[in-house]
Write a protein that holds these residues in place. Sequence first.
Motif, PDB file in Angstrom:
ATOM      1  N   ALA B 202      56.592  56.889  24.455  1.00  0.00           N
ATOM      2  CA  ALA B 202      55.289  57.468  24.794  1.00  0.00           C
ATOM      3  C   ALA B 202      54.162  56.516  24.424  1.00  0.00           C
ATOM      4  O   ALA B 202      53.127  56.928  23.907  1.00  0.00           O
ATOM      5  N   GLY B 203      54.357  55.223  24.701  1.00  0.00           N
ATOM      6  CA  GLY B 203      53.289  54.272  24.427  1.00  0.00           C
ATOM      7  C   GLY B 203      52.940  54.224  22.956  1.00  0.00           C
ATOM      8  O   GLY B 203      53.807  54.240  22.092  1.00  0.00           O
ATOM      9  N   ILE B 204      51.650  54.214  22.677  1.00  0.00           N
ATOM     10  CA  ILE B 204      51.172  53.984  21.299  1.00  0.00           C
ATOM     11  C   ILE B 204      51.619  55.100  20.364  1.00  0.00           C
ATOM     12  O   ILE B 204      51.800  54.900  19.170  1.00  0.00           O
ATOM     13  N   LEU B 205      51.846  56.316  20.920  1.00  0.00           N
ATOM     14  CA  LEU B 205      52.193  57.453  20.063  1.00  0.00           C
ATOM     15  C   LEU B 205      53.586  57.323  19.472  1.00  0.00           C
ATOM     16  O   LEU B 205      53.881  57.891  18.426  1.00  0.00           O
ATOM     17  N   SER B 206      54.468  56.589  20.166  1.00  0.00           N
ATOM     18  CA  SER B 206      55.845  56.519  19.677  1.00  0.00           C
ATOM     19  C   SER B 206      56.098  55.273  18.845  1.00  0.00           C
ATOM     20  O   SER B 206      57.240  54.977  18.527  1.00  0.00           O
ATOM     21  N   TRP B 207      55.063  54.507  18.513  1.00  0.00           N
ATOM     22  CA  TRP B 207      55.286  53.322  17.684  1.00  0.00           C
ATOM     23  C   TRP B 207      55.732  53.745  16.299  1.00  0.00           C
ATOM     24  O   TRP B 207      55.343  54.793  15.791  1.00  0.00           O
ATOM     25  N   ASN B 208      56.522  52.842  15.694  1.00  0.00           N
ATOM     26  CA  ASN B 208      57.108  53.170  14.397  1.00  0.00           C
ATOM     27  C   ASN B 208      56.080  53.304  13.292  1.00  0.00           C
ATOM     28  O   ASN B 208      56.378  53.890  12.254  1.00  0.00           O
ATOM     29  N   ILE B 209      54.889  52.746  13.497  1.00  0.00           N
ATOM     30  CA  ILE B 209      53.893  52.789  12.417  1.00  0.00           C
ATOM     31  C   ILE B 209      53.541  54.229  12.061  1.00  0.00           C
ATOM     32  O   ILE B 209      53.264  54.553  10.908  1.00  0.00           O
ATOM     33  N   TRP B 210      53.607  55.155  13.025  1.00  0.00           N
ATOM     34  CA  TRP B 210      53.281  56.551  12.731  1.00  0.00           C
ATOM     35  C   TRP B 210      54.420  57.230  11.983  1.00  0.00           C
ATOM     36  O   TRP B 210      54.192  58.154  11.213  1.00  0.00           O
ATOM     37  N   ARG B 211      55.661  56.787  12.264  1.00  0.00           N
ATOM     38  CA  ARG B 211      56.806  57.426  11.604  1.00  0.00           C
ATOM     39  C   ARG B 211      57.171  56.740  10.304  1.00  0.00           C
ATOM     40  O   ARG B 211      57.867  57.306   9.480  1.00  0.00           O
ATOM     41  N   GLN B 212      56.720  55.483  10.144  1.00  0.00           N
ATOM     42  CA  GLN B 212      57.070  54.715   8.944  1.00  0.00           C
ATOM     43  C   GLN B 212      55.821  54.113   8.325  1.00  0.00           C
ATOM     44  O   GLN B 212      55.763  52.893   8.107  1.00  0.00           O
ATOM     45  N   PRO B 213      54.797  54.902   8.002  1.00  0.00           N
ATOM     46  CA  PRO B 213      53.574  54.287   7.475  1.00  0.00           C
ATOM     47  C   PRO B 213      53.816  53.569   6.150  1.00  0.00           C
ATOM     48  O   PRO B 213      53.302  52.468   5.927  1.00  0.00           O
ATOM     49  N   VAL B 214      54.633  54.191   5.281  1.00  0.00           N
ATOM     50  CA  VAL B 214      54.909  53.562   3.983  1.00  0.00           C
ATOM     51  C   VAL B 214      55.705  52.280   4.182  1.00  0.00           C
ATOM     52  O   VAL B 214      55.402  51.237   3.599  1.00  0.00           O
ATOM     53  N   GLY B 215      56.721  52.373   5.061  1.00  0.00           N
ATOM     54  CA  GLY B 215      57.529  51.203   5.349  1.00  0.00           C
ATOM     55  C   GLY B 215      56.685  50.074   5.897  1.00  0.00           C
ATOM     56  O   GLY B 215      56.871  48.912   5.536  1.00  0.00           O
ATOM     57  N   PHE B 216      55.729  50.398   6.757  1.00  0.00           N
ATOM     58  CA  PHE B 216      54.855  49.395   7.347  1.00  0.00           C
ATOM     59  C   PHE B 216      54.079  48.646   6.272  1.00  0.00           C
ATOM     60  O   PHE B 216      54.032  47.419   6.257  1.00  0.00           O
ATOM     61  N   ILE B 217      53.488  49.406   5.334  1.00  0.00           N
ATOM     62  CA  ILE B 217      52.675  48.763   4.297  1.00  0.00           C
ATOM     63  C   ILE B 217      53.557  47.926   3.371  1.00  0.00           C
ATOM     64  O   ILE B 217      53.238  46.777   3.053  1.00  0.00           O
ATOM     65  N   VAL B 218      54.716  48.494   2.979  1.00  0.00           N
ATOM     66  CA  VAL B 218      55.628  47.741   2.111  1.00  0.00           C
ATOM     67  C   VAL B 218      56.076  46.459   2.798  1.00  0.00           C
ATOM     68  O   VAL B 218      56.053  45.368   2.223  1.00  0.00           O
ATOM     69  N   PHE B 219      56.437  46.580   4.084  1.00  0.00           N
ATOM     70  CA  PHE B 219      56.912  45.411   4.826  1.00  0.00           C
ATOM     71  C   PHE B 219      55.827  44.352   4.912  1.00  0.00           C
ATOM     72  O   PHE B 219      56.084  43.159   4.733  1.00  0.00           O
ATOM     73  N   TRP B 220      54.615  44.765   5.168  1.00  0.00           N
ATOM     74  CA  TRP B 220      53.515  43.800   5.346  1.00  0.00           C
ATOM     75  C   TRP B 220      53.216  43.088   4.039  1.00  0.00           C
ATOM     76  O   TRP B 220      53.033  41.865   4.010  1.00  0.00           O
ATOM     77  N   ILE B 221      53.208  43.842   2.925  1.00  0.00           N
ATOM     78  CA  ILE B 221      52.970  43.213   1.618  1.00  0.00           C
ATOM     79  C   ILE B 221      54.083  42.208   1.322  1.00  0.00           C
ATOM     80  O   ILE B 221      53.839  41.073   0.918  1.00  0.00           O
ATOM     81  N   CYS B 222      55.336  42.642   1.569  1.00  0.00           N
ATOM     82  CA  CYS B 222      56.465  41.756   1.280  1.00  0.00           C
ATOM     83  C   CYS B 222      56.456  40.544   2.189  1.00  0.00           C
ATOM     84  O   CYS B 222      56.787  39.440   1.764  1.00  0.00           O
ATOM     85  N   ALA B 223      56.065  40.734   3.455  1.00  0.00           N
ATOM     86  CA  ALA B 223      56.030  39.602   4.375  1.00  0.00           C
ATOM     87  C   ALA B 223      54.981  38.599   3.908  1.00  0.00           C
ATOM     88  O   ALA B 223      55.222  37.389   3.939  1.00  0.00           O
ATOM     89  N   LEU B 224      53.830  39.090   3.447  1.00  0.00           N
ATOM     90  CA  LEU B 224      52.808  38.173   2.925  1.00  0.00           C
ATOM     91  C   LEU B 224      53.341  37.430   1.715  1.00  0.00           C
ATOM     92  O   LEU B 224      53.105  36.228   1.550  1.00  0.00           O
TER      93      LEU B 224
END
Lengths: 199, 372
Positions: B202-224
């Motif tokens: 469903a386009g932007i609504l089905s992106w994982n960022i909405w279902r994995q907000p914590v994972g997104f932030i953890v991943f981004w910090i770790c990637a940096l």
Amino acid sequence: MSIAVTTQFICFTVLSIVVIIGALGVVLLESIVYSAFLLGGVFMSVAGLYLLLNASFVAAAQVLVYVGAVNVLIIFAIMLVNKKEDLKPINDIKSRRIISTSICLTLLSLLIRVDLTNVWSLASPQNSIGEESTIRIGEHLFSDYLLPFEVASVLLLMAMIGAIVLARRDVMSKDISTGLPVDQELIEKSSEPLLTNKN
Amino acid sequence: MESGLDLEYSFNEFLKGFGLSSEIAHIIWLPLPMLLVLVAAVVGVLVTVWLERKISAAAQQRIGPEYAGALGVLQPIADGLKLLVKEDIIPAKADGILFTAGPILVLVPVILSWLIVPFGQNLLISNVGIGIFLWIALSSIQPIGLLMSGYASNNKYSLLGGLRAAAQSISYEIPLALSVLAIVLMTNSLSTIDIVNQQSGAGILSWNIWRQPVGFIVFWICALAECERLPFDLPEAEEELVAGYQTEYAGMKFALFYLGSYINLILSALLVSILYLGGWGFPIPVELIAKFLNLPINAPFIEVFTASIGIVMTVLKAYLLVFIAILLRWTTPRVRIDQLLDLGWKFLLPISLANLLITAGLKLAFPQFFGG
């Protein structure tokens, strides 16, 4: 021979040579740093051999666990205790070398004998699972290999707790055998080991 | 799912038209995507370096590079050429072999990881089954190269930098892998293609960022942290360690480190966009647009259009994240090494473990939203 088979053969030959020479280097080189780095190379080549066998998940796990964790920690430990230390020369080094070489050669001949006498049942290329292997490994880990899998994780937990207890001296504030208070200073500072008998 | 544009098939058919066997056609095809990705990575680095110079200038109220080309766009090329013609120095007391092998070991795994970055349904080098796991495994090789160059330089700052890099990379790899695992749990597959397709409903609504907000932030910090970008650039902290493990390097060997760190930054940004921001997906599904315009989805025109939209979207999302990373670098102070390790082990690790557990629970409770 088709191109794919030739490529496979060349890769296998190169990887095998790297594994054998690298492993010899790990054992025979004087410098411990070189040995550690060569060990990483050997692990990588073994991962390459897994790739040739179509076991890509095992190969990646090999790189992640052995190269990325085990080998990095070995090198890390070597560099953290980077002491230039002249080891005492051992008197009967020659006879020790002869004994260890003969033991290793005996083991090698045993392995070669097993290799030659055993009838290896090779899976035909049609039966190889290839990319499916990840799913198959997962199924096995959670069905017939569940108990070994869980026991291994308990073992790792025990090792971790043991390491924490050894590293953190404030866990045990008193020496068990003597009852004296334990030195709470930095670990690098030389101090009596916890369990030695102080007379 | 429609197959989309398949360049390999068309290319092989084209060569077979000249009477070549399919094997030879395959061999001629093989180096092309690799070369293309290598060129794309290097061009990406040039763009990122230019962006870094310009954004840092803006953050500090300077003008930045201006004379080399319009707006200084040729400045990164000038930098690269300068490094290329510089003398290649190996310090007299350094260990020559390890000193040379270090930068190579840092760069090669990063470039190899581009193998799995998809720019479209068929626009990647190889859709290997282990997909994202390959990247996690390959990125764990890097600390060996850093330790190697730190040790071989025979310099205390280099050694400290190398040790810090290894410690940082080991501690941040675990939360990184755990947050990827949560995504894999939702996708039922390790393949990057499947991960993107799972988000394309469903386009932007089905992106994982909405279902994995914590994972997104953890991943981004770790990637940096894995890219050693500020606020986590402790291995090369200028004020403490001169330049960390790069201190003794000059010329092309230094350029390899430089290239490696920027390629890694772009790679991480691309992977964040693939794992959490829908990869090549347009915010509004292309199928809907095609239906709205009354066009069949597999018409040649639509296929080319979809593929180009896919590339543009992937690059756009990645560069948005690169922009955030650059902005972070020039506006945040550096953390201390003990704060860094505390953050990794005592905060991110438990959080990512809890995230994994909750994801597994939600997957069982709401299979239609969290991948059944």
